[in-house]
Enzyme design. Structure first.
Site, short mmCIF file in Angstrom:
data_model
loop_
_atom_site.label_atom_id
_atom_site.label_comp_id
_atom_site.label_asym_id
_atom_site.label_seq_id
_atom_site.Cartn_x
_atom_site.Cartn_y
_atom_site.Cartn_z
N TYR A 75 -13.51 43.09 73.37
CA TYR A 75 -13.74 43.10 74.78
C TYR A 75 -13.85 44.38 75.28
CZ TYR A 75 -9.86 39.28 74.54
OH TYR A 75 -9.42 37.97 74.33
N GLY A 108 -9.61 30.39 85.77
CA GLY A 108 -9.31 30.69 87.24
C GLY A 108 -9.72 29.31 87.92
N LEU A 150 -4.76 29.43 83.30
CA LEU A 150 -5.35 28.67 84.32
C LEU A 150 -6.92 28.38 84.34
CD1 LEU A 150 -4.21 31.86 86.82
CD2 LEU A 150 -3.10 29.65 86.13
#
Length: 347
Positions: free
Chosen positions: A53, A241, A238
């Site tokens: 990351y 998104g 999610l």
């Protein structure tokens, strides 16, 4: 914020885990620190990061930057004991990280020691393999997955080497627990079997994608995790998104993940927007925020499931934190079940 056991480790972690993969790309160091402050204030004590990351995109020059941001927060706030920190070693084939080298016992030790330095800590609470050397059906590879080229003997030997080294790292106090990510039922079962046979670190958790739109976990993996006390850490709860509704109508708002990744990692398909609209309709019908409904759904699973919540703004994070403790009614769950039958596997 409810606390849950992490597998059989004895660690108690918050029902929501703070994701970090945008820190150092979409988010600055200061913004990452603000997110840690807010999450901690709301009772979150569990944070997930990774060697590779930030993402969107992964760059060789930014590998490890997110861990450094977590580490600088720990150095400045002096509150290491307030967090359960999880990180990961990158799997084979990602050229920007260690030239795409596979996971080995030697790589495991080297990467743990590098992560410890970047994180400014003496111990990593949960150390995970980001994906298996032999390949994975995750990241939309389920549509073409073919395991017939796998070499079982080589896979088992690899698992033995890695678990033996993980055991040494636990004994040395450098890691507390061992976890997997993007794994299958067969793979997880082998890691568990070998650990139990040899007294090596047992799989505490598996970090696989799970959301209203992606429910591969619900069959064989759910059975395995229930019977073996393995916690699901649900990434992309999610659906990158999509379930927030911000991409509804196939739009790409400014400063969103889709600007850097137009297909959202293969999630944009002709079927996905009708499915998203249907779930947004369920939330509207019951007066629920769609993000909170989606997160509460992951928490409603019979197998212990902890969603990893990521955000690029504090407002988004505050909304997601509002899902803590939310219990969906039988009527909402029934509407979700009906919607799933109408829109199965949209990506």
């Amino acid at each position: 914020m409810q606390k849950l056991p992490l597998g059989r480790t004895g660690l108690q972690v918050s029902e929501l885990c703070l994701g970090t993969m945008t820190w150092g790309s979409q988010n600055t160091e200061a913004e990452g620190h603000d997110q840690m402050d807010m999450a901690l204030d709301h009772g979150v004590n569990f944070l997930d990061t990774a060697e590779m990351y930030p993402t969107n995109p992964v760059r060789a020059q930014t590998v490890g930057r997110t861990e450094e941001i977590v580490g600088s927060w720990l150095a400045s706030r002096k509150r290491r004991d307030d967090w359960i920190i999880a990180t990961k070693i990158t799997g084979i084939g990602h050229d920007q990280v260690r030239d795409g080298a596979p996971i080995t016992a030697a790589a495991l030790r080297s990467c743990v020691e590098q992560s410890l330095r970047r994180l400014n800590t003496d111990v990593i609470d949960l150390y995970q393999l980001h994906w298996p050397n032999r390949g994975s059906y995750h990241f939309r590879r389920n549509w073409s997955f073919d395991p017939t080229a796998q070499d079982r003997a080589a896979t088992i030997a690899h698992m033995q080497d890695v678990l033996a080294e993980a055991g040494k790292l636990v004994t040395e106090g450098k890691i507390r627990a061992f976890g997997l990510s993007n794994e299958s039922a067969w793979g997880t079962a082998q890691w568990l079997r070998l650990a139990d046979l040899n007294g090596w670190p047992r799989v505490a958790s598996v970090q696989n994608e799970y959301s209203l739109l992606c429910r591969h976990f619900d069959t064989d993996m759910a059975e395995l995790c229930h019977n073996e006390d393995v916690t699901l850490l649900a990434f992309s709860p999610l659906a990158a998104g999509l379930l927030s509704g911000k991409y509804a109508g196939d739009v790409t708002p400014d400063n969103t993940r889709r600007m850097a990744t137009p297909d959202l990692g293969g999630r944009i398909t002709p079927q996905v927007f009708p499915a998203v609209a249907a779930y947004l309709g369920v939330a509207a019908d019951h007066g629920l925020d769609p993000c909170q409904m989606a997160l509460a759904f992951t928490r409603s699973r019979a197998v212990p499931t902890i969603p990893i919540i990521g955000a690029t703004t504090l407002a988004q994070l505050r909304t997601n934190l509002g899902a803590a403790g939310m219990v969906l009614s039988d009527e909402v769950l029934a509407d979700i079940a009906a919607t799933r039958r109408q829109h199965p596997m949209p990506f």
